[in-house]
Design an enzyme around this catalytic site. Structure first.
Site, PDB file in Angstrom:
ATOM      1  CB  SER A 162       1.646  -5.407   2.751  1.00  0.00           C
ATOM      2  OG  SER A 162       1.618  -4.871   1.882  1.00  0.00           O
TER       3      SER A 162
ATOM      4  CG  ASP B 206      -9.759  -0.275   2.088  1.00  0.00           C
ATOM      5  OD1 ASP B 206     -10.225   0.343   0.850  1.00  0.00           O
ATOM      6  OD2 ASP B 206      -8.990  -1.493   1.296  1.00  0.00           O
TER       7      ASP B 206
ATOM      8  NE  ARG C 237     -29.659  14.928 -13.455  1.00  0.00           N
ATOM      9  CZ  ARG C 237     -29.133  15.269 -14.553  1.00  0.00           C
ATOM     10  NH1 ARG C 237     -27.982  15.992 -13.764  1.00  0.00           N
ATOM     11  NH2 ARG C 237     -29.248  15.072 -15.708  1.00  0.00           N
TER      12      ARG C 237
ATOM     13  NE  ARG D   2     -10.266  -4.605  -3.410  1.00  0.00           N
ATOM     14  CZ  ARG D   2      -9.553  -5.308  -3.014  1.00  0.00           C
ATOM     15  NH1 ARG D   2      -9.171  -6.165  -4.198  1.00  0.00           N
ATOM     16  NH2 ARG D   2      -7.877  -3.942  -2.950  1.00  0.00           N
TER      17      ARG D   2
ATOM     18  N   GLY E  71     -23.298  13.651   5.159  1.00  0.00           N
ATOM     19  CA  GLY E  71     -25.409  13.660   4.919  1.00  0.00           C
ATOM     20  C   GLY E  71     -26.121  13.126   4.301  1.00  0.00           C
TER      21      GLY E  71
ATOM     22  CE  LYS F 172     -34.222  14.169   3.492  1.00  0.00           C
ATOM     23  NZ  LYS F 172     -32.938  14.081   4.084  1.00  0.00           N
TER      24      LYS F 172
HETATM   25  P1  ADP Z   1      -2.208  -4.679   1.000  1.00  0.00           P
HETATM   26  O1  ADP Z   1      -1.167  -4.577   1.805  1.00  0.00           O
HETATM   27  O2  ADP Z   1      -2.609  -2.906   0.516  1.00  0.00           O
HETATM   28  O3  ADP Z   1      -3.591  -5.411   1.465  1.00  0.00           O
HETATM   29  P2  ADP Z   1      -1.911  -6.706  -1.156  1.00  0.00           P
HETATM   30  O4  ADP Z   1      -3.045  -7.699  -0.293  1.00  0.00           O
HETATM   31  O5  ADP Z   1      -1.840  -6.978  -2.247  1.00  0.00           O
HETATM   32  O6  ADP Z   1      -1.880  -5.688  -1.020  1.00  0.00           O
HETATM   33  O7  ADP Z   1      -0.679  -7.735  -0.892  1.00  0.00           O
HETATM   34  C1  ADP Z   1       0.414  -6.406  -1.600  1.00  0.00           C
HETATM   35  C2  ADP Z   1       1.521  -7.605  -1.005  1.00  0.00           C
HETATM   36  O8  ADP Z   1       1.935  -8.584  -0.429  1.00  0.00           O
HETATM   37  C3  ADP Z   1       1.315  -8.950  -2.253  1.00  0.00           C
HETATM   38  O9  ADP Z   1       1.510  -8.486  -3.364  1.00  0.00           O
HETATM   39  C4  ADP Z   1       2.488  -9.836  -1.562  1.00  0.00           C
HETATM   40  O10 ADP Z   1       4.131 -10.171  -1.554  1.00  0.00           O
HETATM   41  C5  ADP Z   1       1.891  -9.741  -0.212  1.00  0.00           C
HETATM   42  N1  ADP Z   1       1.445 -10.484   0.321  1.00  0.00           N
HETATM   43  C6  ADP Z   1      -0.466 -10.523   0.417  1.00  0.00           C
HETATM   44  N2  ADP Z   1      -0.818 -11.494   1.315  1.00  0.00           N
HETATM   45  C7  ADP Z   1       0.092 -12.482   1.308  1.00  0.00           C
HETATM   46  C8  ADP Z   1       0.288 -14.008   1.847  1.00  0.00           C
HETATM   47  N3  ADP Z   1      -0.418 -14.820   2.400  1.00  0.00           N
HETATM   48  N4  ADP Z   1       1.443 -14.906   1.929  1.00  0.00           N
HETATM   49  C9  ADP Z   1       2.665 -13.987   1.862  1.00  0.00           C
HETATM   50  N5  ADP Z   1       2.892 -12.261   1.270  1.00  0.00           N
HETATM   51  C10 ADP Z   1       1.480 -11.692   1.563  1.00  0.00           C
END
Ligand code: ADP
Length: 322
Positions: A105, A127, A162, A171, A185, A213
């Site tokens: 985003s 993340d 277990r 990711r 822990g 443990k």
């Molecule tokens: P996050 O913001 O959680 O990392 P995404 O990677 O799915 O989530 O990105 C959310 C949205 O932001 C995408 O669906 C797209 O609309 C926009 N976006 C992501 N990467 C780009 C990019 N390289 N250029 C333009 N818009 C982007």
């Protein structure tokens, strides 16, 4: 600047509502009209936009999710999609935009800035993979959710003697796994940034058993290769580790719930700081939190993720495994 817009985009997290609330109320305090844009960039292109007043964000600070909704929007990757978005912003008389979201985003926001539209970003992702801030909105709450799950799994693991593999989100980044592993822990943490061999993992499980443990907890980041399930299969072939092995994928539960006190305050500070950055003409920036204060970082630097796992933290996790 008299009229600004706010949207939440990409993966959701528990701090979004407190942040929207801060943008709306700080904007109003500065004499602005604040327009809420639904469904992220998709709603921006489609014109799903309406004015928000102070009451419209009442009672949301303790609610997870986002009252504006969020979406992934393939059109926004294309310049033509972003052109449509700017056209819509002009049509609604919106002069500046606050984008709350993760790396993707904020990349979109950075492109919008390059096309000349005033935009400020707020880092919202569990993340914690955004540079220019020590911590993003939602991370603390997600960590506490994971910790609660680890504590509960430990109870059942202990009852049955277990080993458990517990998969967290992340990711590309092992932050959540490492921090929750230390707090919970865990006997071992597996993260994409650091290579751990199968023999080391098997050795850890066997050693925990030999030491007496009652359980062995291994936290696995989603991005660790070859992945939790492949590891469980490999471990199942080794019957001589002492513990039998079970797996739990925490999944989307990590994104939900009411924000922690830390996240509510962080979201409120960053939301207000974003409005003030727009008002002060600091366009193309991301507001972040470092050294106990608000810091501004150009969006293009914030998305060039280079955060590394702290070697001290990693060492500490290993020492605590004894
Ligand atoms: P996050 O913001 O959680 O990392 P995404 O990677 O799915 O989530 O990105 C959310 C949205 O932001 C995408 O669906 C797209 O609309 C926009 N976006 C992501 N990467 C780009 C990019 N390289 N250029 C333009 N818009 C982007």
């Amino acid at each position: 600047m008299k009229r600004i817009g706010v949207l939440t985009s990409g993966g959701d997290n528990p701090g979004l509502n407190p942040c929207i609330r801060a943008v709306v109320r700080d904007g109003i305090a500065l004499g602005m009209n604040v327009m809420g844009i639904r469904r992220g960039y998709a709603g921006l292109i489609d014109g799903e936009i309406s004015e928000m007043d102070a009451r419209s964000v009442g009672g949301i600070i303790n609610h997870g999710g986002t009252i504006l909704g969020t979406a992934r929007c393939p059109e926004f990757f294309e310049r033509s999609g972003r052109t449509e978005a700017i056209r819509t912003l002009n049509r609604f008389g919106i002069e500046g935009l606050v984008v709350i979201g993760g790396n993707g985003s904020l990349t979109g926001a950075s492109h919008l800035h390059e096309m000349g539209f005033p935009v400020v970003g707020v880092p919202g992702t569990i993340d914690n993979d955004i540079s220019g801030t020590n911590i993003s909105i939602g991370v603390d709450t997600a960590l506490n959710t994971i910790l609660d799950a680890i504590d509960k799994i430990k109870d059942t693991a202990t009852s049955h003697n277990r080993a458990f593999l517990i998969e967290t989100m992340g990711r590309h980044c092992g932050y959540l796994a490492l921090k929750s592993g230390i707090a919970g822990g865990a006997e071992l943490v597996l993260i994409p940034e650091i290579e751990t061999t199968f023999d080391e993992i098997a050795h850890t499980i066997e050693t925990a058993y030999i030491k007496g443990k009652p359980h062995c907890i291994i936290v696995v980041a989603e991005g660790w290769k070859p992945g939790m399930e492949a590891l469980a299969q490999q471990l199942a072939e080794h019957k001589d580790l002492g513990f039998s092995v079970r797996i739990t994928r925490l999944g989307y539960v990590q994104r939900g719930g009411a924000a922690s006190a830390f996240d509510r305050v962080l979201a409120t500070r960053l939301g207000a700081a974003a409005v003030e950055a727009l008002a002060g003409g600091d366009y193309g920036q991301m507001v972040g939190w470092a050294r106990d204060e608000i810091v501004l970082t150009p969006l293009k630097d914030a998305i060039a993720f280079e955060k590394e796992i702290s070697p001290d933290l990693w060492r500490l996790a290993r020492v605590m495994e004894q």
